[in-house]
Design an enzyme around this catalytic site. Structure first.
Site, PDB file in Angstrom:
ATOM      1  N   ARG A 171       0.846  -1.205   0.000  1.00  0.00           N
ATOM      2  CA  ARG A 171       0.000   0.000   0.000  1.00  0.00           C
ATOM      3  C   ARG A 171       0.880   1.253   0.000  1.00  0.00           C
ATOM      4  O   ARG A 171       0.533   2.272  -0.577  1.00  0.00           O
ATOM      5  CB  ARG A 171      -0.924   0.007   1.221  1.00  0.00           C
ATOM      6  CG  ARG A 171      -1.991  -1.076   1.174  1.00  0.00           C
ATOM      7  CD  ARG A 171      -2.984  -0.927   2.334  1.00  0.00           C
ATOM      8  NE  ARG A 171      -3.973  -1.995   2.332  1.00  0.00           N
ATOM      9  CZ  ARG A 171      -3.833  -3.150   2.982  1.00  0.00           C
ATOM     10  NH1 ARG A 171      -2.739  -3.383   3.691  1.00  0.00           N
ATOM     11  NH2 ARG A 171      -4.781  -4.061   2.942  1.00  0.00           N
ATOM     12  N   ASP A 220     -10.767  -4.497   8.053  1.00  0.00           N
ATOM     13  CA  ASP A 220      -9.851  -5.480   8.642  1.00  0.00           C
ATOM     14  C   ASP A 220     -10.602  -6.376   9.632  1.00  0.00           C
ATOM     15  O   ASP A 220     -10.392  -7.585   9.683  1.00  0.00           O
ATOM     16  CB  ASP A 220      -8.683  -4.765   9.333  1.00  0.00           C
ATOM     17  CG  ASP A 220      -7.826  -3.983   8.334  1.00  0.00           C
ATOM     18  OD1 ASP A 220      -7.736  -4.410   7.168  1.00  0.00           O
ATOM     19  OD2 ASP A 220      -7.251  -2.947   8.714  1.00  0.00           O
ATOM     20  N   ARG A 268     -12.767  -8.876   7.749  1.00  0.00           N
ATOM     21  CA  ARG A 268     -11.979 -10.012   7.234  1.00  0.00           C
ATOM     22  C   ARG A 268     -11.683 -10.991   8.364  1.00  0.00           C
ATOM     23  O   ARG A 268     -11.826 -12.210   8.206  1.00  0.00           O
ATOM     24  CB  ARG A 268     -10.676  -9.485   6.608  1.00  0.00           C
ATOM     25  CG  ARG A 268     -10.932  -8.799   5.288  1.00  0.00           C
ATOM     26  CD  ARG A 268      -9.674  -8.240   4.658  1.00  0.00           C
ATOM     27  NE  ARG A 268      -9.949  -7.804   3.290  1.00  0.00           N
ATOM     28  CZ  ARG A 268      -9.330  -6.809   2.678  1.00  0.00           C
ATOM     29  NH1 ARG A 268      -8.378  -6.128   3.305  1.00  0.00           N
ATOM     30  NH2 ARG A 268      -9.649  -6.489   1.445  1.00  0.00           N
ATOM     31  N   HIS A 314      -3.628   0.456   8.682  1.00  0.00           N
ATOM     32  CA  HIS A 314      -4.160  -0.470   7.677  1.00  0.00           C
ATOM     33  C   HIS A 314      -2.981  -1.017   6.891  1.00  0.00           C
ATOM     34  O   HIS A 314      -2.656  -0.548   5.822  1.00  0.00           O
ATOM     35  CB  HIS A 314      -5.123   0.301   6.764  1.00  0.00           C
ATOM     36  CG  HIS A 314      -5.856  -0.566   5.799  1.00  0.00           C
ATOM     37  ND1 HIS A 314      -6.451  -1.751   6.145  1.00  0.00           N
ATOM     38  CD2 HIS A 314      -6.111  -0.399   4.475  1.00  0.00           C
ATOM     39  CE1 HIS A 314      -7.035  -2.276   5.080  1.00  0.00           C
ATOM     40  NE2 HIS A 314      -6.840  -1.473   4.057  1.00  0.00           N
TER      41      HIS A 314
END
Ligand code: APR
Length: 307
Positions: free
Chosen positions: A87, A147, A150, A174
């Protein structure tokens, strides 16, 4: 209620569709730099409303004039990851995009609440906060809900139980340093450790940390968008309906958790005003260390910004 979604790509268009399907606004404006893309997707979406039975007007535009007076603006503009990318490698490109978008948005909607989705999430939310000049309660990042979703999904898969009965919190940035709070994870109120052994929990925690790249590796041409858009819209709904939800979101800290001048995922109370409270849950020394380490990583990336 007028909601603008900037970025009519995978995350933005799916978020707009969810907002329309849930009738969370009277008007949704979809904005993108690509000519015709937001207009086409917006009209297509609007044409779904007679079938879905919702009265939300959807418009696509390349101009921020159409966004004027928005109550909420969701920013998803930017490039997405491809296999092999972190990211953080999106940072330079997306910082420029988020800066420009934020300037254009706040000029037309000075009272809006900004929900940032572009990655790297914590750093991009910081960019929007600094550029907008808004109070911290009106600039919020979406990551923790995704998150946590998930993590909840992987636990449900392992146990063969409903995802709805799993309560959990994933804090931190994140990225690889995110902090799933195993101690606070329960299944219908019963601690997770009663249901599975430590190696299984560790495996789930690792899969959660790698949750984004798992999808990128499948898709190859882009990153996740169904769950990210659902997470962003859960935040939108909490604000629109003043629900006072307790959700993990990226918030600007000013001393909470011993951290300051950074965005990081923490539990907040979300309502009509945006972040109405930052909730400080008691952490063990190890959890605190993990959160601080995660914040240090975000801060180090913030220090590389050229705003
Ligand atoms: N203004 C408006 N829209 C822009 C701009 C800009 N300055 N720059 C890029 N965009 C648009 C692109 O034209 C594209 O339509 O943003 C959209 C991004 O869409 P996708 O490429 O499909 O990416 P998506 O999967 O939606 O992800 C967007 O969200 O989850 C994060 O990491 C992800 O940073 C990424 C962002």
């Amino acid at each position: 209620m007028k909601i603008t979604v900037v970025g009519a790509g995978n995350v933005g268009a799916t978020a707009a569709q969810r907002i329309v399907d849930k009738e969370l606004a009277n008007e949704v404006v979809l904005v993108d730099i690509i000519e015709g893309l937001p207009q086409g997707k917006g009209l297509d979406m609007y044409e779904s409303t007679p079938i879905e039975g919702t009265d939300t007007l959807v418009r696509g535009s390349n101009s921020y004039d159409d966004t004027a007076g928005s109550n909420i603006v969701v920013i998803t503009a930017g490039i997405a990851r491809k296999p092999g990318m972190t990211r953080e490698q999106l940072q330079d490109t997306n910082a420029g995009i988020v800066k420009g978008v934020t300037e254009a948005v706040v000029a037309k909607s000075p009272q809006a609440i900004l929900i940032i989705v572009s990655n790297p999430l914590d750093v991009m939310t910081y960019v929007a906060f600094k550029v907008s000049g808004f109070e911290r309660h009106r600039v919020i990042g979406m990551a923790g809900i995704l998150d946590t979703a998930r993590y909840r999904t992987f636990i449900a898969m392992e146990l063969g139980v409903s995802v709805r009965d799993i309560q959990a919190l994933v804090l931190g940035g994140h990225g690889d340093s995110m902090v799933p709070l195993v101690r606070y994870t329960t299944i219908a109120g019963v601690p997770l450790a009663e249901f599975m052994d430590r190696p299984t929990i560790d495996k789930i925690v690792k899969r959660t940390r790698d949750g984004g790249i798992e999808i990128v590796n499948y898709l190859k041409t882009g990153s996740a968008y169904y769950a990210p858009s659902a997470a962003a819209v859960e935040m939108v709904e909490a604000v629109v309906k003043d629900k006072k939800r307790i959700l993990p979101c990226a918030a600007y800290l000013q001393g909470e958790y011993g951290l300051r001048d950074t965005y990081i995922g923490v539990p907040v109370k979300l309502g009509r005003k945006g972040i109405e409270q930052i909730i400080e849950v008691p952490l063990t020394p190890e959890e605190k260390t993990a959160l601080t380490k995660s914040a240090d990583e975000v801060k180090s990336n913030i220090s590389k910004l050229k705003l």
